[in-house]
Design an enzyme around this catalytic site. Structure first.
Site, PDB file in Angstrom:
ATOM      1  N   GLU A   1      27.075   6.884 -28.189  1.00 47.55           N
ATOM      2  CA  GLU A   1      28.268   6.219 -28.048  1.00 47.55           C
ATOM      3  C   GLU A   1      28.463   5.088 -29.045  1.00 47.55           C
ATOM      4  OE1 GLU A   1      30.353   6.938 -24.859  1.00 47.55           O
ATOM      5  OE2 GLU A   1      31.783   4.957 -25.150  1.00 47.55           O
TER       6      GLU A   1
ATOM      7  N   ASP B   1      28.360   7.919 -23.273  1.00 44.66           N
ATOM      8  CA  ASP B   1      28.659   7.639 -21.943  1.00 44.66           C
ATOM      9  C   ASP B   1      28.848   8.627 -20.980  1.00 44.66           C
ATOM     10  OD1 ASP B   1      27.585   5.149 -22.830  1.00 44.66           O
ATOM     11  OD2 ASP B   1      29.486   4.291 -22.646  1.00 44.66           O
TER      12      ASP B   1
ATOM     13  N   TYR C   1      24.508   1.724 -16.094  1.00 41.02           N
ATOM     14  CA  TYR C   1      25.889   1.768 -16.800  1.00 41.02           C
ATOM     15  C   TYR C   1      26.805   1.106 -15.548  1.00 41.02           C
ATOM     16  CZ  TYR C   1      29.671   4.092 -18.718  1.00 41.02           C
ATOM     17  OH  TYR C   1      30.888   4.200 -19.785  1.00 41.02           O
TER      18      TYR C   1
END
Ligand SMILES: [Zn+2]
Ligand SMILES: [Zn+2]
Length: 954
Positions: free
Chosen positions: A7, A105, A311
């Site tokens: 990403e 992600d 995350y």
């Protein structure tokens, strides 16, 4: 080649480091974009979205009749690359790849970014195998597992993201355009409306209204101070808040010694360890440490991409069974928090705490790597510590409190006091961010009598509800289903950048409030959370493949069309309402000249903006502002101590704002130089002029001499002299400004050199106007920093322009002038030195006409007219087509105006209007009557003059 698409660049680098397992990773750059290679594998990072959804061409013009705001609802869209270099590199690499793994992600947004990459790859390589790696933390274990177990891209999840994107674009673009056009706002001043943004703003506005409506109520609190073992203890009346003052006073008066202990209640209270962090609880905790929501998210993302935490976008507050808690503890033992980790391991609770929300996408936010302050930097380290300690707290035992409640009685009035003592600190030992305040009381026995040291009755007032802090607002948005964990903080940041809200806690600005109310009154679906909640549930249905993207978008289109039915019917009302109510934000304060009007920023059609008085035309005071190209003028909250006017700032997208400061202070300082250049001007006179609101050369030039005499206490002759000087100076200033403009237009833009710098150098050499420039030597220009060839070109252009102007001033009609210029005759000098016959031949005019023109030019240059009977001055003076020599001279400054023909000039001269000052201050109707010139033309000439003066003032 195996291509891995991450990403961001940082995650691409870290993934390469992990997967290379100690092999050397080679970094190379292609057009500024990095790739990381080892063996047969290459990783590349995107920059989030590298393409953007936009409308197909045709919708750019906001005022188009065909493409109305409503038409945007059904407009077709296309994906356009926004990161062209990354897109080009990705496609270049894909052509040679035999496997592509999407490692963006793992959530809706990441899946959509992954799908965008997928489409870019497919466009250039039809057959390559494309798979997807999903992970919640960029740690060796997670990454290796993810790449060993790749799956397919989740197109349903990506579709949900696409639907949201399409709906947001459609709502945002059509409504923003509609409201902005209705309120006649454009450029940097548009009023944005958004699907999530508007209901969020509405909540802030509603809270503000509650606060304003709030009527505080008085109440009284009764308390006393007693003493035991030398320690003062405060007890409060069990009634809490007395609404009635009389009753409170009575209770106070009855409170008499002794204070008797009537009851003692002892107990213990469990204080549960906190649950794991999801995005919202994390943002709330970070806010207590002083981080804004956007900052907290930025830091968390940075930590995630570098592998320090998992995350940070998650709704989950339950650790999944697959999460290796022991592994995490072992990892973070190497951090500076070793002691706390060891304490937690030694006291670990049987099961970690769990919150109410369990989802399968990501685990709660937890640490994944040992970090130090040196490596992370102060801010990131504080966030890292918060996440790490929270993780420890969820594994630490509950705390245990000993509670104590003692009841008293004094003269029949009941009092009470409570105490708390931490018996087992539990999780508080490792999580100091949550306060654990102890109140330790001495031992009491029932029946014990105590002294009363003081009785106090305090008058208090009820408080209005508090404004939302960013973190409170995010919590509330979550409860209402507004936005997502990934977007809520961005929505708030947008409200701030749009100047709809300000401060923390957040309060709405006037514009924020006016726009919200206009929408509420006319199309309340846009400001209510219901609609946006419905859309969130539709997103869920797309993810579960229960509905299609197009179906959901279609339904949203229908809703929006309904809103437009209402809006379009009320367009006029909405526009007027917003315009009238936001006018306030342009007001700067009381006009210093008339003392009764209000000075306000005025934005005219086109790019003109200035500050004018509400009592115009009675009060003509105005302050020129740079054109909007330099920034849109807005007022700020600062106010000038001296003039009591709001400060003005020019704001421009993507540029640092230009602070003008107090407009009057600015007006004074930017005009002081030209004023002091007047021969008659001195300090004392300047001071005097300022006190009479005469700030500029133009102010003096357009004043009546009698008025100047009176205002400045000058002798009539001195006043007349000052005014004459000012008129001449105005012309000088005009010429300087004209020369500046000429240079700006003719200098080739080059880095590191500005036309202002060159003008300053030319000024040193004595060149300030076009006349000087046209006569300057090439070496003067070269010394000022202009190249040889360019200098020659500029000199040529300057001569043509200047001489053309001169010839025009001599009174030669424009039509003839054009012919002369076309024939290559560029100046008066040439006119006088060329034989008339030759001139006539070159320009294709009769000898008589040419002779007449030569006479005009010679007269203008004060030279004897060369022989030729047709060129006698008497004859020319008799010509009705041109102005008399006398009027010509005085009319110089008027003659350069557009539409000022010799006929008009003479009519003006006959009526005594011979200077700019005469015309600018006159009433157009009266001038028209006196001169017989059309009133519209008179007004237009005045406008040109005013504009010229404004330019000079700038
Ligand atoms: Zn005024
Ligand atoms: Zn000021």
């Amino acid at each position: 080649m195996h291509l891995i698409v991450a990403e961001k660049n940082i995650s691409a680098r870290r993934i390469a480091q992990i997967l290379s397992e100690g092999k050397k990773v080679a970094e190379s750059k292609d057009a500024g974009v990095s790739t990381y290679s080892f063996g047969d594998t290459t990783t590349v990072g995107l920059r989030g979205h590298v393409v953007e959804v936009d409308f197909v061409p045709g919708y750019e013009n906001w005022r188009s009749e065909t493409y109305t705001p409503r038409s945007l609802i059904d407009a077709k869209t296309v994906k356009v690359p926004t990161e062209k270099r990354i897109v080009a590199l990705l496609q270049k690499l894909s052509r040679h790849a035999d496997r592509v793994t999407i490692a963006t992600d793992f959530d809706t947004e990441g899946e959509l970014i992954g799908k965008e990459a997928y489409e870019l790859v497919r466009a250039v390589n039809k057959n390559v195998k494309i798979d997807r790696a999903r992970f919640s933390a960029i740690t060796p274990q997670e990454i290796k597992t993810a790449f060993a177990n790749t799956t397919d891209l989740d197109f349903a999840l990506a579709s949900a993201g696409e639907a949201r994107q399409a709906i947001d674009l459609m709502w945002g673009a059509s409504l923003t355009r509609f409201i902005s056009l209705a309120a006649r706002r454009g450029g940097n001043n548009i009023l944005s409306v958004g699907r999530v943004q508007s209901p969020t703003l509405s909540m802030i506005v509603d809270r503000e209204k509650e606060i304003e409506k709030f009527v505080p109520e008085k109440y009284w609190q009764l308390g006393l101070v007693t003493e035991k073992a030398g320690e003062q203890i405060e007890a409060r009346h069990t009634n809490g808040r007395f609404k009635d003052q009389k009753a409170a006073e009575l209770a106070r008066d009855r409170t008499k010694e002794p204070l008797v202990v009537t009851e003692i209640k002892e107990g213990t209270k469990q204080d549960r360890s906190p649950s794991p962090f999801d995005t919202t609880t994390y943002i709330v905790a970070a806010a207590r440490l002083g981080f804004s929501a956007a900052n907290a998210m930025r830091l968390a993302e940075e930590l995630y991409m570098n592998g320090y935490i998992s995350y940070p976008r998650t709704d989950n507050t339950v650790y999944p069974a697959s999460l290796d808690l022991n592994g995490v503890l072992a990892t973070i033992k190497n951090s500076p928090f070793k002691k706390d980790v060891e304490w937690t391991i030694a006291h670990r609770r049987a099961e970690p705490t769990r919150g109410k929300k369990s989802s399968t996408d990501h685990p709660p936010i937890h640490p994944t790597r040992a970090g130090t302050r040196e490596v992370l930097g102060d801010d990131a380290f504080r966030i890292y510590e918060l996440v790490l300690r929270r993780f420890l707290a969820t594994l630490a035992p509950d705390a245990l409190w000993k509670t104590l409640k003692v009841n008293f009685e004094a003269g029949g009035e009941p009092y009470t006091v409570t105490g708390g003592q931490l018996l087992e600190p539990g999780w508080h030992a490792v999580y100091p961010f949550s306060e654990a305040k102890e109140t330790i009381l001495p031992g009491f026995v029932v029946g014990e009598k105590l002294p009363i040291r003081k009785v106090s009755l305090d008058e208090k007032e009820t408080m209005p509800p508090a404004r939302y802090t960013q973190s409170k607002l995010i919590q509330r948005m979550e409860e209402l289903g507004l936005g997502t964990k990934s977007t809520r903080h961005e929505v708030i940041a947008r409200l701030v950048s749009r100047k709809y809200v300000e401060g923390n806690p957040l309060r709405p600005t006037l514009v924020g409030r006016v726009v919200t109310e206009a929408l509420e009154h006319n199309a309340d679906t846009i400001t209510k959370p219901d609609m946006t909640q419905t859309i969130e549930s539709h997103m869920q249905q797309i993810k579960e493949s229960k509905r299609t993207r197009d179906d959901v978008i279609g339904e949203s289109r229908g809703l929006l069309h309904k809103a437009f039915d209402q809006l379009e019917a009320n367009e006029q009302v909405i526009g007027d309402d917003i315009r009238n109510r936001t006018a306030e934000e342009l007001n700067l304060g009381t006009c210093p000249v008339c003392g009764t009007g209000t000075l306000a920023i005025k934005h005219m059609r086109g790019s003109t903006q200035f500050i004018g008085c509400s009592h115009y035309p009675e009060c003509t005071f105005n302050i020129g502002l740079p054109v909007t190209m330099w920034g849109w003028a807005v007022r700020t909250d600062d106010i000038c101590d001296k003039h009591h006017l709001h400060f003005v700032r020019l704001v421009r997208k993507g540029a640092r704002p230009w602070d003008i400061g107090c407009p009057l202070c600015h007006h004074i300082t930017s005009n002081v130089e030209s004023l002091t250049e007047l021969a008659s001007m001195n300090e004392a006179l300047l001071e005097k002029a300022r006190s009479k609101h005469i700030y500029t050369v133009a102010d003096i030039a357009k004043s009546e001499p009698e008025k100047l005499t009176q205002q400045l206490g000058l002798a009539p002759a001195a006043a007349q002299k000052l005014r004459t000087e000012a008129v001449a100076m105005l012309e000088t200033l005009r010429k300087r400004s004209e020369c500046r403009k000429f240079m700006r237009n003719h200098l080739i833009p080059r880095k590191g050199r500005s036309s202002a710098k060159i003008m300053a150098a030319l000024k040193e050499a004595g060149v300030t106007d076009l006349a000087g420039l046209s006569k300057a030597s090439p070496s003067t220009l070269q010394k000022a920093g202009i190249g040889e060839k360019e200098a020659a070109d500029i000199l040529y252009e300057a001569r043509i322009t200047y001489n053309g102007q001169l010839l025009k001033e001599t009174g030669i009609p424009a039509v003839s002038l054009k012919k002369y210029l076309a024939a290559g005759i560029s100046g008066p000098e040439e006119f006088c030195t060329t034989a008339p016959e030759r001139l006539a031949g070159m320009a294709g005019m009769s000898a008589a006409t040419v002779n007449r023109h030569i006479a005009l030019v010679c007269e203008y240059l004060h030279r004897p007219v060369p022989g030729g009977s047709a060129a006698k001055p008497e004859k020319k003076a008799a010509s009705p087509k041109t102005a008399t020599p006398k009027t010509k001279k005085v009319l110089k400054e008027l003659l350069t105006l557009k539409g000022m023909t010799p006929k008009v000039a003479r009519a003006f001269a006959d009526a005594g209007i011979i200077r700019a000052g005469d015309l600018i201050a006159a009433d157009p109707a009266k001038v028209a009557e006196r001169t017989g010139i059309d009133r519209a033309l008179v007004a237009d000439l005045q406008k040109q003059l005013k504009k010229r003066q404004e330019i000079i003032q700038i």
